[in-house]
Motif scaffolding. Structure first.
Motif, PDB file in Angstrom:
ATOM      1  N   THR A  46      32.209  81.618  32.853  1.00 48.38           N
ATOM      2  CA  THR A  46      32.747  80.603  33.756  1.00 48.38           C
ATOM      3  C   THR A  46      32.789  81.210  35.145  1.00 48.38           C
ATOM      4  N   GLY A  47      33.289  80.468  36.097  1.00 46.97           N
ATOM      5  CA  GLY A  47      33.370  81.000  37.453  1.00 46.97           C
ATOM      6  C   GLY A  47      34.452  82.045  37.623  1.00 46.97           C
ATOM      7  N   GLY A  48      35.433  82.073  36.737  1.00 46.85           N
ATOM      8  CA  GLY A  48      36.555  82.997  36.862  1.00 46.85           C
ATOM      9  C   GLY A  48      36.242  84.385  36.359  1.00 46.85           C
ATOM     10  N   LYS A  49      37.002  85.344  36.866  1.00 48.86           N
ATOM     11  CA  LYS A  49      36.821  86.733  36.439  1.00 48.86           C
ATOM     12  C   LYS A  49      37.482  86.928  35.077  1.00 48.86           C
ATOM     13  N   ASP A  50      36.784  87.586  34.185  1.00 50.31           N
ATOM     14  CA  ASP A  50      37.252  87.864  32.823  1.00 50.31           C
ATOM     15  C   ASP A  50      37.618  86.598  32.055  1.00 50.31           C
ATOM     16  N   GLN A  51      36.899  85.520  32.308  1.00 49.11           N
ATOM     17  CA  GLN A  51      37.111  84.295  31.555  1.00 49.11           C
ATOM     18  C   GLN A  51      35.790  83.849  30.955  1.00 49.11           C
ATOM     19  N   ALA A  52      35.891  83.170  29.824  1.00 44.81           N
ATOM     20  CA  ALA A  52      34.699  82.652  29.158  1.00 44.81           C
ATOM     21  C   ALA A  52      35.028  81.294  28.559  1.00 44.81           C
ATOM     22  N   ARG A  53      34.030  80.453  28.505  1.00 45.53           N
ATOM     23  CA  ARG A  53      34.182  79.157  27.848  1.00 45.53           C
ATOM     24  C   ARG A  53      33.774  79.346  26.397  1.00 45.53           C
ATOM     25  N   LEU A  54      34.675  79.045  25.522  1.00 51.78           N
ATOM     26  CA  LEU A  54      34.470  79.218  24.087  1.00 51.78           C
ATOM     27  C   LEU A  54      34.252  77.832  23.483  1.00 51.78           C
ATOM     28  N   ARG A  55      33.095  77.642  22.828  1.00 55.05           N
ATOM     29  CA  ARG A  55      32.772  76.366  22.193  1.00 55.05           C
ATOM     30  C   ARG A  55      32.460  76.606  20.732  1.00 55.05           C
ATOM     31  N   ALA A  56      32.697  75.589  19.904  1.00 57.26           N
ATOM     32  CA  ALA A  56      32.422  75.703  18.472  1.00 57.26           C
ATOM     33  C   ALA A  56      31.784  74.414  17.992  1.00 57.26           C
ATOM     34  N   GLY A  57      30.905  74.545  17.016  1.00 57.88           N
ATOM     35  CA  GLY A  57      30.226  73.384  16.443  1.00 57.88           C
ATOM     36  C   GLY A  57      29.700  73.714  15.072  1.00 57.88           C
ATOM     37  N   ARG A  58      28.927  72.797  14.534  1.00 59.32           N
ATOM     38  CA  ARG A  58      28.389  73.011  13.190  1.00 59.32           C
ATOM     39  C   ARG A  58      26.875  73.119  13.246  1.00 59.32           C
ATOM     40  N   LEU A  59      26.313  73.693  12.192  1.00 55.92           N
ATOM     41  CA  LEU A  59      24.870  73.822  12.055  1.00 55.92           C
ATOM     42  C   LEU A  59      24.355  72.649  11.229  1.00 55.92           C
ATOM     43  N   LEU A  60      23.270  72.081  11.671  1.00 57.46           N
ATOM     44  CA  LEU A  60      22.659  70.972  10.950  1.00 57.46           C
ATOM     45  C   LEU A  60      21.628  71.498   9.961  1.00 57.46           C
ATOM     46  N   ASP A  61      21.204  70.623   9.066  1.00 56.65           N
ATOM     47  CA  ASP A  61      20.130  71.002   8.144  1.00 56.65           C
ATOM     48  C   ASP A  61      18.895  71.345   8.949  1.00 56.65           C
ATOM     49  N   GLY A  62      18.216  72.380   8.572  1.00 56.57           N
ATOM     50  CA  GLY A  62      17.040  72.820   9.302  1.00 56.57           C
ATOM     51  C   GLY A  62      17.359  73.911  10.307  1.00 56.57           C
ATOM     52  N   GLY A  63      18.633  74.252  10.468  1.00 56.45           N
ATOM     53  CA  GLY A  63      19.001  75.360  11.341  1.00 56.45           C
ATOM     54  C   GLY A  63      19.313  74.997  12.771  1.00 56.45           C
ATOM     55  N   THR A  64      19.200  73.724  13.149  1.00 60.05           N
ATOM     56  CA  THR A  64      19.527  73.362  14.518  1.00 60.05           C
ATOM     57  C   THR A  64      21.032  73.236  14.676  1.00 60.05           C
ATOM     58  N   THR A  65      21.491  73.299  15.906  1.00 60.00           N
ATOM     59  CA  THR A  65      22.919  73.230  16.159  1.00 60.00           C
ATOM     60  C   THR A  65      23.301  71.848  16.642  1.00 60.00           C
ATOM     61  N   ALA A  66      24.412  71.366  16.146  1.00 63.20           N
ATOM     62  CA  ALA A  66      24.968  70.102  16.614  1.00 63.20           C
ATOM     63  C   ALA A  66      25.715  70.371  17.906  1.00 63.20           C
ATOM     64  N   PRO A  67      25.950  69.351  18.725  1.00 60.31           N
ATOM     65  CA  PRO A  67      26.729  69.560  19.944  1.00 60.31           C
ATOM     66  C   PRO A  67      28.137  70.078  19.627  1.00 60.31           C
ATOM     67  N   ALA A  68      28.714  70.758  20.590  1.00 61.78           N
ATOM     68  CA  ALA A  68      30.033  71.356  20.387  1.00 61.78           C
ATOM     69  C   ALA A  68      31.063  70.279  20.100  1.00 61.78           C
ATOM     70  N   ARG A  69      31.916  70.530  19.136  1.00 60.49           N
ATOM     71  CA  ARG A  69      32.979  69.597  18.794  1.00 60.49           C
ATOM     72  C   ARG A  69      34.249  69.885  19.588  1.00 60.49           C
ATOM     73  N   SER A  70      34.441  71.150  19.945  1.00 57.66           N
ATOM     74  CA  SER A  70      35.631  71.515  20.704  1.00 57.66           C
ATOM     75  C   SER A  70      35.316  72.724  21.573  1.00 57.66           C
ATOM     76  N   GLU A  71      36.049  72.835  22.685  1.00 57.03           N
ATOM     77  CA  GLU A  71      35.847  73.971  23.582  1.00 57.03           C
ATOM     78  C   GLU A  71      37.140  74.268  24.320  1.00 57.03           C
ATOM     79  N   ILE A  72      37.221  75.516  24.820  1.00 57.86           N
ATOM     80  CA  ILE A  72      38.394  75.981  25.524  1.00 57.86           C
ATOM     81  C   ILE A  72      37.981  77.148  26.417  1.00 57.86           C
ATOM     82  N   VAL A  73      38.694  77.361  27.499  1.00 57.50           N
ATOM     83  CA  VAL A  73      38.456  78.515  28.364  1.00 57.50           C
ATOM     84  C   VAL A  73      39.470  79.587  27.964  1.00 57.50           C
ATOM     85  N   VAL A  74      38.966  80.796  27.685  1.00 60.12           N
ATOM     86  CA  VAL A  74      39.821  81.891  27.239  1.00 60.12           C
ATOM     87  C   VAL A  74      39.706  83.059  28.195  1.00 60.12           C
ATOM     88  N   ASP A  75      40.724  83.888  28.180  1.00 61.01           N
ATOM     89  CA  ASP A  75      40.738  85.106  28.979  1.00 61.01           C
ATOM     90  C   ASP A  75      40.196  86.240  28.110  1.00 61.01           C
TER      91      ASP A  75
END
Length: 161
Positions: A46-75
Motif C-alpha cells: 500500500t502507500g503506507g510504510k510497513d503496511q500491506a493489503r491482505l486479501r483472501a479468496g478461493r481457488l476455482l476448479d482448474g486452478g484459477t483464482t476467484a476474486p477476493a471475498r474479503s480484504e484488510i490493511v495490516v501493519d
C-alpha cells in the motif's frame, strides 16, 4: 518492499499451511496458495510504510483464482502470529461466504479406471470426417461458376469482346 513482503509471506505460509505455494503477482504483491484447502491469500503493498493489503479468496476448479471475498490493511511490524490470526479470520469469512465445498485434491485415475469409466458412458463411434471438399460443396461451386459464366456470356458474348 517486495523482499519484505516475500519474507513475511513465506513465514506466514509456513504457519498457516503445510502445503503451500508462494509466488509474485503482477502488481508487485505476493500470493500464498493453499491447494489442499482451495484458498489463497495475497499480500500487496500500500502507500503506507510497513503496511500491506491482505486479501483472501478461493481457488476455482482448474486452478484459477476467484476474486477476493474479503480484504484488510495490516501493519507488517506486528508478529507473524498476529498476521496469521488476521489471515485465519479472513479465511473464515471466505469459507462462510462460500456455498460450495472446498476443492478436493483428486488423484488421476489409472488407465484401467479411465477405461472402465469410458465403457460406462460408451457412445457410438462416429466415422471420422475427411477435411477434403465434399460432394455437396463441389455441386455448389459448379453452380456458382455456371451462373457467373452465363452472366459473362450474356454480357460480353453478344458483342464479340
Amino acid at each position: 518492499m517486495y523482499t519484505e513482503l516475500r519474507e513475511t509471506a513465506t513465514e506466514l505460509a509456513a504457519v498457516l499451511w503445510r502445503e503451500h505455494t508462494v509466488y509474485r503477482e503482477r502488481g508487485g504483491g505476493v500470493v500464498i496458495r493453499g491447494e489442499h484447502v482451495g484458498r489463497w491469500i495475497s499480500l500487496a503493498p500500500t502507500g503506507g510504510k510497513d503496511q500491506a493489503r491482505l486479501r483472501a479468496g478461493r481457488l476455482l476448479d482448474g486452478g484459477t483464482t476467484a476474486p477476493a471475498r474479503s480484504e484488510i490493511v495490516v501493519d507488517l511490524s506486528v508478529g507473524t502470529a498476529e498476521l496469521a490470526a488476521v489471515c485465519r479470520r479472513l479465511l473464515a469469512d471466505v469459507a462462510a461466504a462460500d456455498t460450495t465445498p472446498p476443492r478436493a485434491r483428486t488423484e488421476r485415475p489409472t488407465r484401467a479406471g479411465r477405461a472402465a469409466r469410458n465403457e460406462r458412458r460408451a457412445k457410438p463411434a462416429r466415422p471420422r470426417k475427411s477435411r477434403h471438399t465434399g460432394f455437396g460443396s463441389w455441386v455448389v461451386i459448379l453452380c456458382v461458376a455456371g451462373i457467373v459464366g452465363l452472366w459473362a456470356y450474356t454480357q460480353f458474348g453478344r458483342y464479340g469482346y
